[in-house]
Design a protein around this motif. Structure first.
Motif, PDB file in Angstrom:
ATOM      1  N   LEU A  82       0.821  -1.216   0.000  1.00 52.75           N
ATOM      2  CA  LEU A  82       0.000   0.000   0.000  1.00 52.75           C
ATOM      3  C   LEU A  82       0.851   1.262   0.000  1.00 52.75           C
ATOM      4  N   GLY A  83       2.092   1.124   0.454  1.00 59.58           N
ATOM      5  CA  GLY A  83       2.948   2.303   0.565  1.00 59.58           C
ATOM      6  C   GLY A  83       2.683   3.085   1.835  1.00 59.58           C
ATOM      7  N   VAL A  84       2.044   2.447   2.828  1.00 60.15           N
ATOM      8  CA  VAL A  84       1.743   3.111   4.090  1.00 60.15           C
ATOM      9  C   VAL A  84       2.880   2.841   5.063  1.00 60.15           C
ATOM     10  N   GLU A  85       3.426   3.913   5.625  1.00 60.90           N
ATOM     11  CA  GLU A  85       4.470   3.772   6.634  1.00 60.90           C
ATOM     12  C   GLU A  85       3.891   4.159   7.980  1.00 60.90           C
ATOM     13  N   PHE A  86       4.028   3.252   8.928  1.00 66.17           N
ATOM     14  CA  PHE A  86       3.530   3.471  10.274  1.00 66.17           C
ATOM     15  C   PHE A  86       4.714   3.553  11.216  1.00 66.17           C
ATOM     16  N   LYS A  87       4.910   4.718  11.836  1.00 67.39           N
ATOM     17  CA  LYS A  87       6.038   4.926  12.738  1.00 67.39           C
ATOM     18  C   LYS A  87       5.563   4.849  14.182  1.00 67.39           C
ATOM     19  N   ALA A  88       6.249   4.042  14.968  1.00 69.34           N
ATOM     20  CA  ALA A  88       5.906   3.883  16.383  1.00 69.34           C
ATOM     21  C   ALA A  88       5.866   5.245  17.070  1.00 69.34           C
ATOM     22  N   GLY A  89       4.847   5.443  17.892  1.00 65.70           N
ATOM     23  CA  GLY A  89       4.712   6.693  18.634  1.00 65.70           C
ATOM     24  C   GLY A  89       3.963   7.783  17.890  1.00 65.70           C
ATOM     25  N   GLU A  90       3.642   7.549  16.603  1.00 64.59           N
ATOM     26  CA  GLU A  90       2.894   8.531  15.823  1.00 64.59           C
ATOM     27  C   GLU A  90       1.548   7.921  15.429  1.00 64.59           C
ATOM     28  N   PRO A  91       0.525   8.759  15.215  1.00 67.45           N
ATOM     29  CA  PRO A  91      -0.765   8.216  14.778  1.00 67.45           C
ATOM     30  C   PRO A  91      -0.627   7.525  13.411  1.00 67.45           C
ATOM     31  N   HIS A  92      -1.347   6.447  13.225  1.00 70.47           N
ATOM     32  CA  HIS A  92      -1.338   5.744  11.938  1.00 70.47           C
ATOM     33  C   HIS A  92      -1.907   6.679  10.870  1.00 70.47           C
ATOM     34  N   PRO A  93      -1.294   6.762   9.685  1.00 69.61           N
ATOM     35  CA  PRO A  93      -1.754   7.699   8.653  1.00 69.61           C
ATOM     36  C   PRO A  93      -3.162   7.406   8.125  1.00 69.61           C
ATOM     37  N   MET A  94      -3.675   6.193   8.352  1.00 67.90           N
ATOM     38  CA  MET A  94      -5.024   5.851   7.881  1.00 67.90           C
ATOM     39  C   MET A  94      -6.055   5.895   9.023  1.00 67.90           C
ATOM     40  N   MET A  95      -5.698   6.513  10.149  1.00 69.02           N
ATOM     41  CA  MET A  95      -6.609   6.619  11.289  1.00 69.02           C
ATOM     42  C   MET A  95      -7.845   7.392  10.859  1.00 69.02           C
ATOM     43  N   HIS A  96      -9.022   6.873  11.215  1.00 68.36           N
ATOM     44  CA  HIS A  96     -10.282   7.528  10.851  1.00 68.36           C
ATOM     45  C   HIS A  96     -11.368   7.150  11.843  1.00 68.36           C
ATOM     46  N   MET A 115      -5.929   1.210  17.669  1.00 71.45           N
ATOM     47  CA  MET A 115      -6.715   2.228  18.351  1.00 71.45           C
ATOM     48  C   MET A 115      -5.764   3.326  18.830  1.00 71.45           C
ATOM     49  N   GLU A 116      -6.299   4.392  19.379  1.00 76.57           N
ATOM     50  CA  GLU A 116      -5.438   5.434  19.923  1.00 76.57           C
ATOM     51  C   GLU A 116      -4.624   4.912  21.109  1.00 76.57           C
ATOM     52  N   LYS A 117      -5.197   3.929  21.820  1.00 76.53           N
ATOM     53  CA  LYS A 117      -4.495   3.275  22.928  1.00 76.53           C
ATOM     54  C   LYS A 117      -4.547   1.779  22.687  1.00 76.53           C
ATOM     55  N   GLY A 118      -3.521   1.240  22.077  1.00 78.35           N
ATOM     56  CA  GLY A 118      -3.413  -0.198  21.905  1.00 78.35           C
ATOM     57  C   GLY A 118      -3.809  -0.698  20.531  1.00 78.35           C
ATOM     58  N   GLU A 119      -3.547  -1.994  20.325  1.00 79.67           N
ATOM     59  CA  GLU A 119      -3.874  -2.656  19.075  1.00 79.67           C
ATOM     60  C   GLU A 119      -4.040  -4.151  19.344  1.00 79.67           C
ATOM     61  N   THR A 120      -4.662  -4.862  18.397  1.00 81.75           N
ATOM     62  CA  THR A 120      -4.820  -6.296  18.527  1.00 81.75           C
ATOM     63  C   THR A 120      -4.787  -6.942  17.150  1.00 81.75           C
ATOM     64  N   HIS A 135      -9.873   4.738  14.633  1.00 77.54           N
ATOM     65  CA  HIS A 135      -9.162   3.471  14.429  1.00 77.54           C
ATOM     66  C   HIS A 135      -8.470   3.449  13.069  1.00 77.54           C
ATOM     67  N   ALA A 136      -7.595   2.462  12.908  1.00 80.23           N
ATOM     68  CA  ALA A 136      -6.928   2.213  11.622  1.00 80.23           C
ATOM     69  C   ALA A 136      -6.706   0.713  11.502  1.00 80.23           C
ATOM     70  N   TRP A 137      -6.427   0.278  10.256  1.00 80.44           N
ATOM     71  CA  TRP A 137      -6.135  -1.127   9.971  1.00 80.44           C
ATOM     72  C   TRP A 137      -4.700  -1.219   9.466  1.00 80.44           C
TER      73      TRP A 137
END
Length: 155
Positions: A82-96, A115-120, A135-137
């Motif tokens: 997808l070309g999505v980069e997710f950096k630890a400590g920053e909000p996911h770029p696809m958060m909605h 989620m804003e606090k945590g993931e599974t 949230h984001a995927w």
């Protein structure tokens, strides 16, 4: 699993139940490379009309009709495709966030719900009850993840 689902719609003809449509969906759209979304069905109100379908635009982020529902099929490719980069400590770029109650079922592959606090990590058969939260995927695997989602307008 096919990236473009088959849609079967039933109805009544001459007082008898029948299949009125049996074909691959016509509105599957690749919004980003490998991200295939198909908006299968919607209702414009609750209770729903059983003999009315209003086509809705197929969008990357769902636009559930006020007092209605939205049923969508999503094939989410690996993040690296997808070309999505997710950096630890920053909000996911696809958060909605949507103002909906969502029932989401993972059919194949795996996917992280962030989620804003945590993931599974979600796997086939897992069900998410998404209650209007931000949230984001994230697909960190090497294969696409297929999910089905029913979104219900909420307050």
């Amino acid at each position: 699993m096919n990236k473009v689902p088959r849609r079967i719609v039933t109805g009544i003809e001459n007082g008898k139940s029948t299949i009125i449509e049996d074909q691959q969906v016509e509105n599957a759209v690749e919004h980003l490379p490998g991200l295939v979304i198909s908006d299968i069905w919607n209702t414009q109100k609750i209770p729903a009309s059983l003999d009315l379908e209003t086509q809705i635009p197929n969008t990357g982020f769902p636009q559930t009709p006020k007092n209605g529902t939205y049923f969508r099929y999503v094939s989410i490719p690996p993040d690296k495709d997808l070309g999505v980069e997710f950096k630890a400590g920053e909000p996911h770029p696809m958060m909605h966030q949507t103002e909906t109650l969502d029932y989401i079922i993972i059919l194949s592959g795996e996917l992280y719900l962030i989620m804003e606090k945590g993931e599974t990590l979600l796997k086939p058969g897992d069900i998410v009850i998404q209650r209007g939260t931000n949230h984001a995927w994230s697909n960190r695997s090497d294969q696409a993840c297929i999910q089905l989602a029913v979104l219900i307008d909420a307050e």
